[in-house]
Design a protein around this motif. Sequence first.
Motif, mmCIF file in Angstrom:
data_model
loop_
_atom_site.group_PDB
_atom_site.id
_atom_site.type_symbol
_atom_site.label_atom_id
_atom_site.label_comp_id
_atom_site.label_asym_id
_atom_site.label_seq_id
_atom_site.Cartn_x
_atom_site.Cartn_y
_atom_site.Cartn_z
ATOM 1 N N GLN B 37 43.229 -17.798 43.339
ATOM 2 C CA GLN B 37 41.910 -17.185 43.437
ATOM 3 C C GLN B 37 41.159 -17.809 44.588
ATOM 4 O OE1 GLN B 37 41.347 -18.496 39.652
ATOM 5 N NE2 GLN B 37 42.120 -16.669 38.645
ATOM 6 N N PRO B 39 38.443 -19.082 47.038
ATOM 7 C CA PRO B 39 37.053 -19.501 46.901
ATOM 8 C C PRO B 39 36.140 -18.527 47.644
ATOM 9 C CG PRO B 39 38.407 -21.253 47.839
ATOM 10 C CD PRO B 39 39.245 -20.030 47.802
ATOM 11 N N GLU B 45 30.236 -21.311 48.087
ATOM 12 C CA GLU B 45 31.143 -22.124 47.288
ATOM 13 C C GLU B 45 30.563 -23.518 47.081
ATOM 14 O OE1 GLU B 45 33.637 -20.784 45.903
ATOM 15 O OE2 GLU B 45 34.673 -22.518 45.079
ATOM 16 N N PHE B 48 28.095 -23.126 44.371
ATOM 17 C CA PHE B 48 28.782 -22.952 43.091
ATOM 18 C C PHE B 48 29.354 -24.275 42.603
ATOM 19 C CE2 PHE B 48 29.875 -18.202 43.862
ATOM 20 C CZ PHE B 48 28.587 -17.871 43.466
ATOM 21 N N ARG B 52 28.880 -26.106 39.210
ATOM 22 C CA ARG B 52 30.020 -26.397 38.344
ATOM 23 C C ARG B 52 30.069 -27.866 37.978
ATOM 24 N NH1 ARG B 52 33.605 -23.065 42.358
ATOM 25 N NH2 ARG B 52 33.430 -20.990 41.416
ATOM 26 N N LEU B 56 29.795 -29.363 32.986
ATOM 27 C CA LEU B 56 31.193 -29.537 32.593
ATOM 28 C C LEU B 56 31.326 -29.275 31.102
ATOM 29 C CD1 LEU B 56 31.986 -32.825 34.539
ATOM 30 C CD2 LEU B 56 32.583 -30.505 35.169
ATOM 31 N N ARG B 92 38.544 -20.536 26.143
ATOM 32 C CA ARG B 92 38.006 -19.474 26.983
ATOM 33 C C ARG B 92 36.774 -19.928 27.745
ATOM 34 N NH1 ARG B 92 41.961 -16.400 27.506
ATOM 35 N NH2 ARG B 92 42.409 -14.891 25.897
ATOM 36 N N GLN B 93 35.930 -20.709 27.081
ATOM 37 C CA GLN B 93 34.658 -21.065 27.698
ATOM 38 C C GLN B 93 34.705 -22.421 28.374
ATOM 39 O OE1 GLN B 93 31.754 -20.708 24.598
ATOM 40 N NE2 GLN B 93 32.135 -18.529 24.317
ATOM 41 N N ALA B 94 35.670 -23.244 27.991
ATOM 42 C CA ALA B 94 35.682 -24.599 28.521
ATOM 43 C C ALA B 94 36.190 -24.611 29.955
ATOM 44 C CB ALA B 94 36.554 -25.485 27.647
ATOM 45 N N GLY B 95 35.762 -25.618 30.720
ATOM 46 C CA GLY B 95 36.220 -25.741 32.088
ATOM 47 C C GLY B 95 36.985 -27.029 32.324
ATOM 48 N N MET B 118 42.386 -20.913 29.708
ATOM 49 C CA MET B 118 41.113 -21.261 30.326
ATOM 50 C C MET B 118 40.934 -20.458 31.605
ATOM 51 S SD MET B 118 41.326 -25.324 29.653
ATOM 52 C CE MET B 118 40.107 -25.822 30.824
ATOM 53 N N GLN B 119 39.676 -20.213 31.951
ATOM 54 C CA GLN B 119 39.391 -19.418 33.145
ATOM 55 C C GLN B 119 39.077 -20.330 34.319
ATOM 56 O OE1 GLN B 119 39.785 -16.075 32.886
ATOM 57 N NE2 GLN B 119 40.388 -16.541 30.799
ATOM 58 N N GLY B 120 39.644 -19.987 35.454
ATOM 59 C CA GLY B 120 39.484 -20.835 36.625
ATOM 60 C C GLY B 120 38.115 -20.722 37.232
ATOM 61 N N PRO B 121 37.686 -21.709 38.018
ATOM 62 C CA PRO B 121 38.379 -22.972 38.252
ATOM 63 C C PRO B 121 38.320 -23.885 37.027
ATOM 64 C CG PRO B 121 36.324 -22.826 39.500
ATOM 65 C CD PRO B 121 36.446 -21.570 38.751
ATOM 66 N N GLU B 184 41.066 -28.111 42.933
ATOM 67 C CA GLU B 184 41.617 -26.751 42.927
ATOM 68 C C GLU B 184 42.895 -26.689 42.111
ATOM 69 O OE1 GLU B 184 40.392 -24.006 43.893
ATOM 70 O OE2 GLU B 184 38.680 -24.602 45.112
#
Lengths: 306, 214
Positions: B37, B39, B45, B48, B52, B56, B92-95, B118-121, B184
């Motif tokens: 994906q 950036p 970025e 973002f 991000r 956390l 799903r929600q955690a990073g 989990m959804q990136g990043p 990344e």
Amino acid sequence: MELTLTSRILYSLLGLFIVFNYGLLQSGVMRKIVARVAGRYGIPVYQSYFDIIKNLAKRSQITHGIMFYLGPIFRLGGGIGLFLFMPMIFGSIYFKNFSFTGDIVLLMYFQFFGMLGMALGAGEAGHPNSTIGISRGLAQFTTVEISFTLAIIAIAIQYQTLSVYNIVAAQQGGILHWTLFQNPVATLAGMLSFLGIMRHAPFNVVMAPQEIPIGPPTEYHSTYLGMLQSNRAILHIVESALFMNLFFGGATNWIEFIVKTFFIYFTTVFVGVVFPRYRVDQSVAWFVKVPLVIGVLGVIYATYIN
Amino acid sequence: MTRMDDLKKRTVTAPDGEVFTVDPMKEYFCDKRPEVQEPAHPLLEKFFNWARSNSLWVLGWGTGCGSIELPPLTTPRFDMFRYGVQMRPTPRQAGVFIISGYLAVKTLKRVIRAYEQMQGPKYIIALGSCTINGGMYYDSFNTINRLDHYIPVDVYITGCMPRPEAILSGFVELKKRIRAGKAEGANDYAERFDWYKANQKKVIKGWDMPDYNW
Ligand code: SF4
């Protein structure tokens, strides 16, 4: 003076912007208060902004189907709908939004509308925790709604109107004209059901972090979650504003609005910090027993005593 | 029905008499390969990444004994919330995924599934010596030794077990990495997917899930 439709829309958007930002900051302040009660330093008050930007900036996102996709949209639609038909500032032609005669029925509909949309969406996600959360949420909210409706019926009888704007108008002229003093019984029923609407402890079994982690939005992430968070910020303020309009004399300027909604919302946080969580059967039983009975008394009070 | 039968295509009769076929491998999983994906625009970025790093959300899931040092982080004494770190009990929600210590092969399988959901990043913090070289379980028959052969790790925290202070400093380190745009891991996983998968399949016997499951 009447505003043109365009400027009404623009002023509504401005109001929405104010409410959205106030909601985000307020939730930060409340979390800070809860943290201080627990002896922690707590998250920064502006944390909600980071969370929303972070969620919107996620690079990937998946869907479980059309209803899953529409769930957060319905939820946000419910929140914004509630805002659009709610007079925010009494006496201001700019921030009375699109309120009209009989709007309170529509407002009650919007309260449920978002929840139902979310229930369908989260149901399609197929996660067991979502489904459990939904059944608990709807069961609890149905009982909450009964006492809330009774409180509204009491007010409608008392002021002979179904328009929020006219209800606020009837309460002008000093603190003793507020519904709080005019019909304390209905106010009590309304405020008890407010605890259920805001879903802090003891009525937060729907999301119950340690039990069914996250509840209905378990599968929601990225922009979906960003939308749900934005909705929560708006909804908290608009619901508090509804109760302010119904029971506490409304607000004639933004300062009064902020002070009143802050304390109205704070009551639920206060109760949440003091009392532990109910199981869903306990909370349903409690709502049917206590606020419901008080609500009936409120209607009787409005009909015969006032 | 054994576990493998559970995943086979079969015909089911619903309570109302309707008959339909279920293909669990197709319906419960998606085996689309992960993609790199890109950036956003560098300036955007940067913004973002700043957001991000300040938000956390940790998937709190204790895999090894080191996880006992995670709960104290939420107490008044260590209070990770003031760094913008919050627990989020759904992948799903955690990073941020914290692998707290040794990984049995069975647990590794679940770790891979959770990580891929989990959804990136997305970032991984590996806690304790066990994740670095196997620690005191280096010659155990059912634990893996080096975690970053199986999933991309952003920050290692040494110690057996690391104190909560060390974990907090690990978070600070991760924030620096995110802000520098170096975290990344998700893209690294997508780029070297075959290598990671080969390593995973080497240790996990009886692989009974799709190669990639979101
Ligand atoms: S590093 Fe030490 S504390 Fe951590 S999992 Fe291994 S043996 Fe346990």
